[in-house]
Scaffold this motif. Structure first.
Motif, PDB file in Angstrom:
ATOM      1  N   GLY A   1      40.315  -8.093  -8.493  1.00 54.85           N
ATOM      2  CA  GLY A   1      40.213  -7.286  -9.709  1.00 54.85           C
ATOM      3  C   GLY A   1      41.369  -6.309  -9.841  1.00 54.85           C
ATOM      4  N   PRO A   2      41.653  -5.896 -11.066  1.00 55.10           N
ATOM      5  CA  PRO A   2      42.801  -5.013 -11.325  1.00 55.10           C
ATOM      6  C   PRO A   2      42.734  -3.683 -10.587  1.00 55.10           C
ATOM      7  CG  PRO A   2      41.753  -5.697 -13.397  1.00 55.10           C
ATOM      8  CD  PRO A   2      40.956  -6.265 -12.273  1.00 55.10           C
ATOM      9  N   GLU A   3      41.547  -3.096 -10.490  1.00 52.85           N
ATOM     10  CA  GLU A   3      41.436  -1.796  -9.811  1.00 52.85           C
ATOM     11  C   GLU A   3      41.764  -1.924  -8.321  1.00 52.85           C
ATOM     12  OE1 GLU A   3      38.796  -3.034 -11.668  1.00 52.85           O
ATOM     13  OE2 GLU A   3      39.227  -1.877 -13.487  1.00 52.85           O
ATOM     14  N   ALA A   4      41.306  -2.993  -7.707  1.00 53.18           N
ATOM     15  CA  ALA A   4      41.577  -3.206  -6.286  1.00 53.18           C
ATOM     16  C   ALA A   4      43.037  -3.560  -6.048  1.00 53.18           C
ATOM     17  CB  ALA A   4      40.664  -4.304  -5.736  1.00 53.18           C
ATOM     18  N   GLN A   5      43.675  -4.240  -7.002  1.00 55.06           N
ATOM     19  CA  GLN A   5      45.054  -4.681  -6.837  1.00 55.06           C
ATOM     20  C   GLN A   5      46.081  -3.597  -7.165  1.00 55.06           C
ATOM     21  OE1 GLN A   5      45.319  -8.179  -9.287  1.00 55.06           O
ATOM     22  NE2 GLN A   5      43.745  -9.240  -8.121  1.00 55.06           N
ATOM     23  N   GLU A   6      45.709  -2.649  -7.996  1.00 54.06           N
ATOM     24  CA  GLU A   6      46.656  -1.639  -8.468  1.00 54.06           C
ATOM     25  C   GLU A   6      47.411  -0.924  -7.343  1.00 54.06           C
ATOM     26  OE1 GLU A   6      46.846   2.035 -11.641  1.00 54.06           O
ATOM     27  OE2 GLU A   6      44.895   1.339 -10.957  1.00 54.06           O
ATOM     28  N   PRO A   7      46.733  -0.436  -6.295  1.00 52.50           N
ATOM     29  CA  PRO A   7      47.493   0.243  -5.231  1.00 52.50           C
ATOM     30  C   PRO A   7      48.546  -0.646  -4.584  1.00 52.50           C
ATOM     31  CG  PRO A   7      45.145   0.656  -4.990  1.00 52.50           C
ATOM     32  CD  PRO A   7      45.299  -0.398  -6.059  1.00 52.50           C
ATOM     33  N   PHE A   8      48.260  -1.942  -4.452  1.00 58.47           N
ATOM     34  CA  PHE A   8      49.220  -2.862  -3.829  1.00 58.47           C
ATOM     35  C   PHE A   8      50.501  -2.938  -4.642  1.00 58.47           C
ATOM     36  CE2 PHE A   8      51.051  -7.138  -3.520  1.00 58.47           C
ATOM     37  CZ  PHE A   8      51.372  -7.164  -2.182  1.00 58.47           C
ATOM     38  N   PHE A   9      50.371  -3.034  -5.960  1.00 59.35           N
ATOM     39  CA  PHE A   9      51.543  -3.207  -6.805  1.00 59.35           C
ATOM     40  C   PHE A   9      52.261  -1.901  -7.107  1.00 59.35           C
ATOM     41  CE2 PHE A   9      49.171  -7.120  -7.668  1.00 59.35           C
ATOM     42  CZ  PHE A   9      50.171  -8.031  -7.364  1.00 59.35           C
ATOM     43  N   LYS A  10      51.572  -0.788  -6.981  1.00 61.34           N
ATOM     44  CA  LYS A  10      52.187   0.499  -7.290  1.00 61.34           C
ATOM     45  C   LYS A  10      52.721   1.229  -6.062  1.00 61.34           C
ATOM     46  CE  LYS A  10      50.138   1.527 -11.711  1.00 61.34           C
ATOM     47  NZ  LYS A  10      49.449   2.529 -12.519  1.00 61.34           N
ATOM     48  N   ALA A  11      52.268   0.848  -4.891  1.00 64.44           N
ATOM     49  CA  ALA A  11      52.681   1.547  -3.674  1.00 64.44           C
ATOM     50  C   ALA A  11      54.138   1.254  -3.347  1.00 64.44           C
ATOM     51  CB  ALA A  11      51.796   1.126  -2.505  1.00 64.44           C
ATOM     52  N   SER A  12      54.780   2.211  -2.722  1.00 71.34           N
ATOM     53  CA  SER A  12      56.173   2.018  -2.300  1.00 71.34           C
ATOM     54  C   SER A  12      56.208   1.094  -1.090  1.00 71.34           C
ATOM     55  CB  SER A  12      56.804   3.360  -1.940  1.00 71.34           C
ATOM     56  OG  SER A  12      56.220   3.866  -0.748  1.00 71.34           O
ATOM     57  N   ASP A  13      57.392   0.547  -0.792  1.00 70.06           N
ATOM     58  CA  ASP A  13      57.535  -0.338   0.365  1.00 70.06           C
ATOM     59  C   ASP A  13      57.279   0.394   1.681  1.00 70.06           C
ATOM     60  OD1 ASP A  13      58.033  -2.529  -1.166  1.00 70.06           O
ATOM     61  OD2 ASP A  13      60.145  -2.723  -0.643  1.00 70.06           O
ATOM     62  N   ASP A  14      57.373   1.720   1.654  1.00 69.93           N
ATOM     63  CA  ASP A  14      57.069   2.494   2.866  1.00 69.93           C
ATOM     64  C   ASP A  14      55.581   2.423   3.204  1.00 69.93           C
ATOM     65  OD1 ASP A  14      59.722   3.217   2.869  1.00 69.93           O
ATOM     66  OD2 ASP A  14      59.371   5.186   1.956  1.00 69.93           O
ATOM     67  N   VAL A  15      54.746   2.235   2.183  1.00 69.92           N
ATOM     68  CA  VAL A  15      53.300   2.194   2.373  1.00 69.92           C
ATOM     69  C   VAL A  15      52.810   0.757   2.521  1.00 69.92           C
ATOM     70  CG1 VAL A  15      51.074   2.776   1.318  1.00 69.92           C
ATOM     71  CG2 VAL A  15      53.008   4.349   1.099  1.00 69.92           C
ATOM     72  N   LEU A  16      53.193  -0.103   1.597  1.00 67.48           N
ATOM     73  CA  LEU A  16      52.793  -1.512   1.613  1.00 67.48           C
ATOM     74  C   LEU A  16      54.039  -2.370   1.418  1.00 67.48           C
ATOM     75  CD1 LEU A  16      49.608  -1.397  -0.656  1.00 67.48           C
ATOM     76  CD2 LEU A  16      49.672  -1.730   1.801  1.00 67.48           C
ATOM     77  N   SER A  17      54.438  -3.074   2.441  1.00 62.79           N
ATOM     78  CA  SER A  17      55.669  -3.848   2.405  1.00 62.79           C
ATOM     79  C   SER A  17      55.445  -5.251   1.857  1.00 62.79           C
ATOM     80  CB  SER A  17      56.267  -3.941   3.805  1.00 62.79           C
ATOM     81  OG  SER A  17      57.327  -4.857   3.823  1.00 62.79           O
ATOM     82  N   GLN A  18      56.079  -5.556   0.721  1.00 63.26           N
ATOM     83  CA  GLN A  18      56.006  -6.915   0.188  1.00 63.26           C
ATOM     84  C   GLN A  18      56.698  -7.897   1.131  1.00 63.26           C
ATOM     85  OE1 GLN A  18      57.580  -6.949  -3.776  1.00 63.26           O
ATOM     86  NE2 GLN A  18      55.760  -6.017  -4.640  1.00 63.26           N
ATOM     87  N   ASN A  19      57.727  -7.448   1.832  1.00 64.25           N
ATOM     88  CA  ASN A  19      58.427  -8.343   2.762  1.00 64.25           C
ATOM     89  C   ASN A  19      57.473  -8.908   3.806  1.00 64.25           C
ATOM     90  OD1 ASN A  19      60.570  -7.382   1.311  1.00 64.25           O
ATOM     91  ND2 ASN A  19      61.838  -6.947   3.072  1.00 64.25           N
ATOM     92  N   GLU A  20      56.578  -8.067   4.325  1.00 61.27           N
ATOM     93  CA  GLU A  20      55.634  -8.538   5.338  1.00 61.27           C
ATOM     94  C   GLU A  20      54.605  -9.478   4.739  1.00 61.27           C
ATOM     95  OE1 GLU A  20      54.016  -5.475   7.885  1.00 61.27           O
ATOM     96  OE2 GLU A  20      55.829  -4.293   7.600  1.00 61.27           O
TER      97      GLU A  20
END
Length: 127
Positions: free
Chosen positions: A32-51
């Protein structure tokens, strides 16, 4: 037995965010959008897309997309966005089909192959 049923059951039992073991990894679902929002808005320091998308390195190659620095990845995404517009994608279909058929024609009528390697190769050929 059914991945969809498993996800539905976990969603009902644990809510929109849950983690399940998957071979040697842990997969976290954000439903759902609410659960996904932090993933897409967080900086790479918090949630790394590379990983998260590191498994794509064999597909794109070293230094490309998710193996690139954040700055280079943003430039690459901007370049790709133009080629991925709907009108352009429609024009790729016949070419991708032709390349796929040519690739599959090399397989022969019997034998064994490494499906991961073959599909990775096909992805590169049709990209």
């Amino acid at each position: 037995k059914s991945p969809v049923k498993m996800v539905q059951r976990c969603y009902e039992d644990y809510g929109p965010v849950f983690t399940v073991p998957f071979f040697h990894k842990r997969l976290t679902f954000l439903i759902g959008p609410e659960a996904q929002e932090p993933f897409f808005k967080a900086s790479d320091d918090v949630l790394s897309q590379n990983e998260v998308y590191g498994f794509m390195k064999p597909v794109f190659g070293p230094g490309i997309v998710y193996d690139a620095s954040k700055k280079n990845r943003q430039v690459q995404f901007q370049s790709m966005a133009h080629g991925l517009r709907t009108a352009r994608l429609k024009g790729y279909t016949a070419k991708i089909e032709k390349e796929t058929r040519q690739y599959l024609d090399t397989w022969g009528d019997s034998g064994e192959l490494d499906l991961f390697h073959a599909l990775s190769e096909l992805t590169i050929l049709t990209s």
